[in-house]
Each structure stands twice: as C-alpha cells, then as structure tokens.
Motif scaffolding. Structure first.
Motif, mmCIF file in Angstrom:
data_model
loop_
_atom_site.group_PDB
_atom_site.id
_atom_site.type_symbol
_atom_site.label_atom_id
_atom_site.label_comp_id
_atom_site.label_asym_id
_atom_site.label_seq_id
_atom_site.Cartn_x
_atom_site.Cartn_y
_atom_site.Cartn_z
ATOM 1 N N LEU A 132 0.849 -1.184 0.000
ATOM 2 C CA LEU A 132 0.000 0.000 0.000
ATOM 3 C C LEU A 132 0.886 1.235 0.000
ATOM 4 N N LEU A 133 0.700 2.083 -0.997
ATOM 5 C CA LEU A 133 1.481 3.303 -1.133
ATOM 6 C C LEU A 133 0.551 4.509 -1.047
ATOM 7 N N VAL A 134 0.920 5.497 -0.234
ATOM 8 C CA VAL A 134 0.066 6.668 -0.059
ATOM 9 C C VAL A 134 0.937 7.879 0.234
ATOM 10 N N GLY A 135 0.537 9.035 -0.273
ATOM 11 C CA GLY A 135 1.245 10.276 0.018
ATOM 12 C C GLY A 135 0.806 10.867 1.342
ATOM 13 N N VAL A 150 4.211 5.259 3.560
ATOM 14 C CA VAL A 150 3.760 6.641 3.394
ATOM 15 C C VAL A 150 4.908 7.428 2.773
ATOM 16 N N ILE A 151 4.629 8.099 1.654
ATOM 17 C CA ILE A 151 5.651 8.833 0.918
ATOM 18 C C ILE A 151 5.503 10.325 1.200
ATOM 19 N N ASP A 152 6.566 10.919 1.710
ATOM 20 C CA ASP A 152 6.546 12.330 2.094
ATOM 21 C C ASP A 152 6.453 13.238 0.876
ATOM 22 N N GLY A 153 5.739 14.341 1.045
ATOM 23 C CA GLY A 153 5.691 15.379 0.036
ATOM 24 C C GLY A 153 4.885 15.040 -1.197
ATOM 25 N N ALA A 154 3.992 14.074 -1.065
ATOM 26 C CA ALA A 154 3.184 13.662 -2.224
ATOM 27 C C ALA A 154 1.717 13.638 -1.828
ATOM 28 N N SER A 155 0.856 13.802 -2.819
ATOM 29 C CA SER A 155 -0.577 13.772 -2.583
ATOM 30 C C SER A 155 -1.209 12.647 -3.399
ATOM 31 N N HIS A 156 -2.366 12.901 -3.991
ATOM 32 C CA HIS A 156 -3.140 11.819 -4.595
ATOM 33 C C HIS A 156 -2.549 11.315 -5.911
ATOM 34 N N MET A 157 -1.868 12.166 -6.646
ATOM 35 C CA MET A 157 -1.263 11.748 -7.911
ATOM 36 C C MET A 157 0.125 11.167 -7.673
ATOM 37 N N PRO A 165 1.896 8.342 -8.265
ATOM 38 C CA PRO A 165 2.839 7.790 -9.247
ATOM 39 C C PRO A 165 3.519 8.862 -10.093
ATOM 40 N N MET A 166 2.876 10.031 -10.225
ATOM 41 C CA MET A 166 3.438 11.115 -11.024
ATOM 42 C C MET A 166 4.206 12.119 -10.180
ATOM 43 N N GLU A 167 3.771 12.315 -8.938
ATOM 44 C CA GLU A 167 4.409 13.302 -8.069
ATOM 45 C C GLU A 167 5.732 12.813 -7.500
ATOM 46 N N ALA A 168 5.798 11.539 -7.159
ATOM 47 C CA ALA A 168 7.001 10.979 -6.533
ATOM 48 C C ALA A 168 7.391 9.688 -7.251
ATOM 49 N N PRO A 169 7.658 9.761 -8.554
ATOM 50 C CA PRO A 169 7.896 8.536 -9.316
ATOM 51 C C PRO A 169 9.120 7.749 -8.876
ATOM 52 N N GLU A 170 10.184 8.441 -8.477
ATOM 53 C CA GLU A 170 11.397 7.718 -8.084
ATOM 54 C C GLU A 170 11.142 6.867 -6.844
ATOM 55 N N ARG A 171 10.533 7.483 -5.828
ATOM 56 C CA ARG A 171 10.252 6.732 -4.592
ATOM 57 C C ARG A 171 9.198 5.661 -4.849
ATOM 58 N N ASN A 174 8.586 4.060 -7.635
ATOM 59 C CA ASN A 174 9.189 2.963 -8.386
ATOM 60 C C ASN A 174 10.139 2.144 -7.528
ATOM 61 N N GLU A 175 10.855 2.812 -6.653
ATOM 62 C CA GLU A 175 11.772 2.110 -5.747
ATOM 63 C C GLU A 175 11.016 1.143 -4.845
ATOM 64 N N GLU A 176 9.936 1.619 -4.251
ATOM 65 C CA GLU A 176 9.148 0.772 -3.360
ATOM 66 C C GLU A 176 8.492 -0.372 -4.124
ATOM 67 N N LEU A 177 7.960 -0.069 -5.305
ATOM 68 C CA LEU A 177 7.284 -1.087 -6.103
ATOM 69 C C LEU A 177 8.269 -2.144 -6.584
ATOM 70 N N ALA A 178 9.406 -1.718 -7.100
ATOM 71 C CA ALA A 178 10.395 -2.677 -7.604
ATOM 72 C C ALA A 178 10.913 -3.570 -6.486
ATOM 73 N N SER A 179 11.147 -2.985 -5.316
ATOM 74 C CA SER A 179 11.623 -3.771 -4.177
ATOM 75 C C SER A 179 10.590 -4.804 -3.749
#
Length: 267
Positions: free
Chosen positions: A202-205, A230-237, A239-245, A247-252
C-alpha cells in the motif's frame, strides 16, 4: 466487455513476470510512463485503458467496479500468463481490490496506490455531488477539485503536471466520468478484504486529501501481511508526483515476491 476493445500497451521481456497497471478515473495508461520506463527492464508490463478512457471504447455494460474488474480479468486471461502482479491507482486501486477478491487466481501480488476500500458518509455525499455537477455542467466542473490532487510543493514546481491533468480531464466523456464517481461513492470492500490472500503493498502520500493515509491504514490492517508505505511530500497523484520513490518501493516489493518459490495458491 470484449477485452479486444480495451486499449493496452505492452513492454519489457515476454519471459519476465507480468505487471498489469490500472489507472485512476479520468486518466489513462500514459500516466504510468514513469513506472513503465522503470519496470520494463525486468518485467513484462501491460498497461490498460479502462473503458471510456484513453483509447478504449465506452463499455456497453454499466461501468461498475465489478464489471471493470471482469474486463481486466479477461485481459489477464488473454495474456496467458496468470497470475500477474496488479498495480492500481485510486479508482484503479478499487478495481484492483475487486479483481483480487473475485479473481484470486489471476493476482500474484497487489499494489494499491492512493486508494481506499470505504468512505465516510460525508465523503460519499461529496463524491455523488461531484458526479452530479459534471453530469449537469460538463467536465469543467471537475476542475474545481483538481488542484487538491497535488501536494502544494508539486503544484508550485510542476505547473506542467497540473496543465497535463487539466487537458486530460477536459477531454473526458462526462457521462463515463460521472458514472465512475457514482461507483466510487458506493464502493465498500472493507468487509471482504480478508479474502485477499496475495502479498500486498500500500502506497500513499502524506499530503493525500482524497484518500489519506488512514484509508490505506484500514487496508493494511485488514489484508493479511500487507505492507504500507507513506511517501513524504506527495498527494493523490502519487505515481506522477514521486515517481522515483514510488518505483523504488514497487520494484523492491516485486523483487521480494519474485523470490518466493511459487505464486500464491489458487482458489
């Protein structure tokens, strides 16, 4: 709906494990561009345009979340590689939940981004009014809440992203959009989440005002073994707002699931 009428794009090695991407309401598969680029090195990626979105034709069915999950299940059947990893964002995350509950043999792992399984009565009333406004006034009525989908910092440093979202929303069929919001307003999978038996992420900003972290916390508590980030500095979008983080979490997560000897049991 005949799955051949759904627009999909594929990328990455055919022999790699398959990851199916399901977008949010009003968007399309192009909004997974960062994830497609990052994941195709190791996975076979299949991104889907839901009916009435992107280049997919409008469905003859009601457009219910149950119907949409069936559509995606048919796409997975056609791929011939089930079970697959499923990633759903927002409304796509609700379709993904229904898919994992109703078609457990299709889903190897489940990643839910900026989504929810249930809503308060107040939130449901707002969603219904949002859909009704679009039905009455057209897609311009959907723009009022669009800035709330982005974190404040994102809106300042990425005006191009807000412009891209605005153009996409304005091009949407208002009937399809309003129907989707009625579906969201009526969605409640909370009493069925325990039926999800595959690994779940589960990923959420932390600034998500549409589906805040407490909505993901409910999912995390109810889906056995689920992991919440929980990803800091991100809101509802997200995958577009914090793509690096993202993708890192998803790939791991996918890597951990891949290391397991066999997919989850089929039911």
């Amino acid at each position: 709906m005949d799955s051949s009428k759904l627009n999909i794009v594929k990328g990455g090695p055919i022999k790699g494990s398959t990851v199916v991407l399901i977008h949010a309401v009003g968007l399309d598969l192009t909004y997974w561009d960062h994830q497609i680029e990052a994941l195709t090195a190791n996975h076979h990626i299949v991104a889907v345009d839901l009916p009435g979105h992107g280049r997919s034709t409008r469905a003859r069915h009601s457009g219910s979340i149950v119907d949409l999950a069936r559509d995606v299940a048919m796409v997975i059947d056609d791929l011939g590689s089930r079970p697959v990893h499923v990633v759903g964002h927002s409304f796509g995350g609700m379709v993904a939940q229904e898919l994992a509950i109703s078609y457990p043999d299709h889903v190897r792992s489940l990643t839910l981004a900026a989504t929810a399984a249930s809503f308060s009565d107040e939130a449901r009333d707002y969603m219904r009014s949002h859909g009704s406004a679009v039905s009455a006034q057209g897609m311009s009525a959907a723009l009022l809440s669009l800035p709330l989908s982005l974190a404040g910092r994102t809106a300042q440093r990425r005006p191009d992203l807000l412009e891209r979202l605005t153009r996409k929303i304005l091009a949407m069929d208002p009937n399809v959009y309003a129907a989707a919001w009625r579906e969201i307003a009526g969605f409640d999978a909370s009493d069925r989440l325990s039926g999800i038996r595959c690994p779940a992420l589960l990923l959420v900003g932390d600034e998500d005002r549409n589906t805040p972290p407490n909505a993901s916390a409910l999912l995390a508590r109810t889906i056995a073994g689920a992991t919440m980030v929980v990803i800091d500095g991100a809101s509802h979008m997200l995958p577009m707002e914090a793509p690096e983080r993202f993708n890192e979490e998803l790939a791991s997560f996918l890597q951990v699931v891949e290391k397991r000897a066999t997919p989850h049991p089929k039911y």
